[in-house]
Scaffold this motif. Sequence first.
Motif, mmCIF file in Angstrom:
data_model
loop_
_atom_site.group_PDB
_atom_site.id
_atom_site.type_symbol
_atom_site.label_atom_id
_atom_site.label_comp_id
_atom_site.label_asym_id
_atom_site.label_seq_id
_atom_site.Cartn_x
_atom_site.Cartn_y
_atom_site.Cartn_z
ATOM 1 N N GLU A 96 4.699 18.718 -2.243
ATOM 2 C CA GLU A 96 4.851 18.805 -0.787
ATOM 3 C C GLU A 96 5.281 17.467 -0.210
ATOM 4 O OE1 GLU A 96 1.451 22.099 0.526
ATOM 5 O OE2 GLU A 96 0.950 19.980 0.444
ATOM 6 N N TYR A 97 4.619 16.423 -0.705
ATOM 7 C CA TYR A 97 4.881 15.085 -0.185
ATOM 8 C C TYR A 97 6.319 14.663 -0.460
ATOM 9 C CZ TYR A 97 4.717 9.999 0.095
ATOM 10 O OH TYR A 97 5.001 8.690 0.382
ATOM 11 N N PHE A 140 8.717 16.445 1.649
ATOM 12 C CA PHE A 140 8.721 15.884 3.005
ATOM 13 C C PHE A 140 9.591 14.627 3.058
ATOM 14 C CE2 PHE A 140 6.573 12.548 5.593
ATOM 15 C CZ PHE A 140 7.006 12.985 6.831
ATOM 16 N N VAL A 141 9.415 13.752 2.053
ATOM 17 C CA VAL A 141 10.191 12.508 2.036
ATOM 18 C C VAL A 141 11.687 12.821 1.912
ATOM 19 C CG1 VAL A 141 10.575 10.326 0.843
ATOM 20 C CG2 VAL A 141 8.270 11.195 1.095
ATOM 21 N N GLN A 199 8.516 8.153 -4.356
ATOM 22 C CA GLN A 199 8.912 8.243 -2.958
ATOM 23 C C GLN A 199 10.070 7.307 -2.662
ATOM 24 O OE1 GLN A 199 9.099 5.684 0.081
ATOM 25 N NE2 GLN A 199 7.252 5.259 -1.070
ATOM 26 N N LEU A 222 0.879 -1.177 0.000
ATOM 27 C CA LEU A 222 0.000 0.000 0.000
ATOM 28 C C LEU A 222 0.912 1.222 0.000
ATOM 29 C CD1 LEU A 222 -2.990 1.012 0.525
ATOM 30 C CD2 LEU A 222 -2.349 1.055 2.931
ATOM 31 N N PRO A 244 2.713 4.402 0.796
ATOM 32 C CA PRO A 244 2.557 5.206 2.024
ATOM 33 C C PRO A 244 2.408 6.681 1.700
ATOM 34 C CG PRO A 244 4.856 4.649 1.701
ATOM 35 C CD PRO A 244 4.108 4.066 0.539
ATOM 36 N N LEU A 245 1.217 7.096 1.338
ATOM 37 C CA LEU A 245 1.006 8.463 0.890
ATOM 38 C C LEU A 245 0.196 9.266 1.907
ATOM 39 C CD1 LEU A 245 -0.056 7.578 -2.756
ATOM 40 C CD2 LEU A 245 2.218 8.137 -1.948
ATOM 41 N N TYR A 246 0.546 10.535 2.029
ATOM 42 C CA TYR A 246 -0.275 11.448 2.827
ATOM 43 C C TYR A 246 -1.270 12.114 1.891
ATOM 44 C CZ TYR A 246 2.645 10.963 6.939
ATOM 45 O OH TYR A 246 3.294 10.468 8.029
ATOM 46 N N MET A 247 -2.528 11.780 2.102
ATOM 47 C CA MET A 247 -3.565 12.203 1.171
ATOM 48 C C MET A 247 -3.776 13.718 1.160
ATOM 49 S SD MET A 247 -4.474 9.520 -0.259
ATOM 50 C CE MET A 247 -4.032 7.811 -0.028
ATOM 51 N N ASP A 248 -3.425 14.386 2.245
ATOM 52 C CA ASP A 248 -3.735 15.818 2.338
ATOM 53 C C ASP A 248 -2.603 16.686 1.807
ATOM 54 O OD1 ASP A 248 -1.987 15.168 4.317
ATOM 55 O OD2 ASP A 248 -2.958 16.340 5.886
ATOM 56 N N LEU A 260 12.878 13.814 5.210
ATOM 57 C CA LEU A 260 12.894 12.648 6.084
ATOM 58 C C LEU A 260 14.124 11.789 5.798
ATOM 59 C CD1 LEU A 260 10.812 11.595 8.166
ATOM 60 C CD2 LEU A 260 9.930 10.117 6.394
#
Lengths: 235, 316
Positions: free
Chosen positions: B93-94, B97-98, B145, B82, B84-88, B101
């Motif tokens: 942006e995502y 963030f990665v 990602q 699955l 690993p996504l942030y839907m918002d 991280l």
Amino acid sequence: MQAILKREIKSYFNSPIAYVLLGLFTFICALFFYFVNIQSQSADFNPVFSTISFILIFIVPIMTMRILAEDRKNGTEVLLVSSPVSVWEIVLGKYLAMLVVFLIMTCIVAIFPIIIFMFGKPPIAPLLGSFIGFMLLGASLISIGVFASSLTENQVIAVFLSFVMMLVIWLVESIGNALGGWAANVLNWFSLTSRYNNFTSGLLDIPSAVYFLSFISVFLFLTMRVIEKRRWSQG
Amino acid sequence: MIEIQNLTKRYGQIKAVSNLSFTVNKGEILGFLGPNGAGKSTTMNIITGFIPASEGSVKVGGYDIMENPKEAKKHIGYLPELPPLYMDMTITEYLNFVSELKMVDKSKRKAQLDDIMELVRISDVRNRLIKNLSKGYKQRVGLAQALVGSPDVLILDEPTVGLDPKQIIEIRKLIKALGKQHTIILSSHILPEVSAVCERVVIINKGEIAAVDTPENLSKGFGTSSKFSVTIAGPKSSVEGYIRDIYGVKYVEQNLEKEKDVINYIVESDKDIDVRRPLFFAMAKAGYPIIELKSMDMTLEDIFLHLVTDEKGVEQ
């Protein structure tokens, strides 16, 4: 850790819940400010603090409900745990994000004492003490909320769990007083609210401050253990 | 690049993975094949350090995932089952963030993300919220990602699941292209996928390794006989007799009669003896022309079924 901290703050203010909570909290503060200070013409802001600190046990659970539960539900926990950050950093990043949100809320509360200061000179020590106490209390409640959110992937259950835990902690003092004797002493020692009351009289109560900080550390540690434990047991 | 030794994962009494050992060399694409519930995802979760193993060790780029997780994880890009996504968040942006991280250097971040988005072809939707993307795009963002921080090792858990055929072909091509710079482990329960993309296959069943080899060797080397199909124009009775007389032929069977006296046979012979040449000369001498002759390698499906089911199941 910074990445997580930043993301969580941003994500929190992306959701409508943030503004509803912020609005509600400000409204309640204003309401009590009006009744306690303006209508009864008193310059003592501490009663307002005591009241709104009780409101926190309704607001904090909603604030923290998704902080870890959502990651678990959406599978983003895999991303966090499999990237080169430790579980400790993940938990701390998430906690600090909630703390920053809480500080923003407290800044809004600070408006009301400033209004009082514009018209008079109330004693500053009790106010400052209350402020510090309020922040420590909020920080402790948030650590409970974060812990509750780590226990489940269902946000409603997370709210419920943290609310129950906070309520119990709130009632500890009254239960102790009702029992009396040594039980009262023990329970009062543990009670967050009685510790908070020490601050409202304007004392900078170091042992209590240390107690609050230890309380937070314990809950963050438990949160970390919950995540670690789940790593071991899941497939 | 990846060394896995005696990996075991236990849940109480149940062994999800038992005693797995294999290595993946630098620049290799390894297929990880098995039926649902064979322990593929569990193994991948252990390799990436998401869950700890009960026994055994995993080394990625020389670092042990249990003893030196931070260093090991820096070498890994992981696309779980699955994504690993942030839907918002938006894609940009995502991915930012990665990168943070994964501690990608701030000065390199933008260029790297642009390259990745170009590579997996999500540049045109970069400012859209992830929750509004289609499944195919979400999968690609998941892959993007995994590529952030240009890790040496990519672990992809069923990367084409739920995509339409066109997207599947695209993703496979992409993975093949990525294999030039990355070491890849790819899990799947779809055989053609593995044979199309991978250089080597590990087949696991019930948490144990059933076979490790290249897709070609697996299909060639399995069993003791080789099989081919031959269509010959000639009366059945005499043709069958001629075939049987050839040294090495073990078994002849009429498959179907295409026209009158043009018959297709399935012939099985000893693996070490090539009977196709003698067959040609025998038929030429007898005056029965061979219309068609093709060898029948065992497909990965056959091998797979053979390995993961009981003998009885195969014979049926």
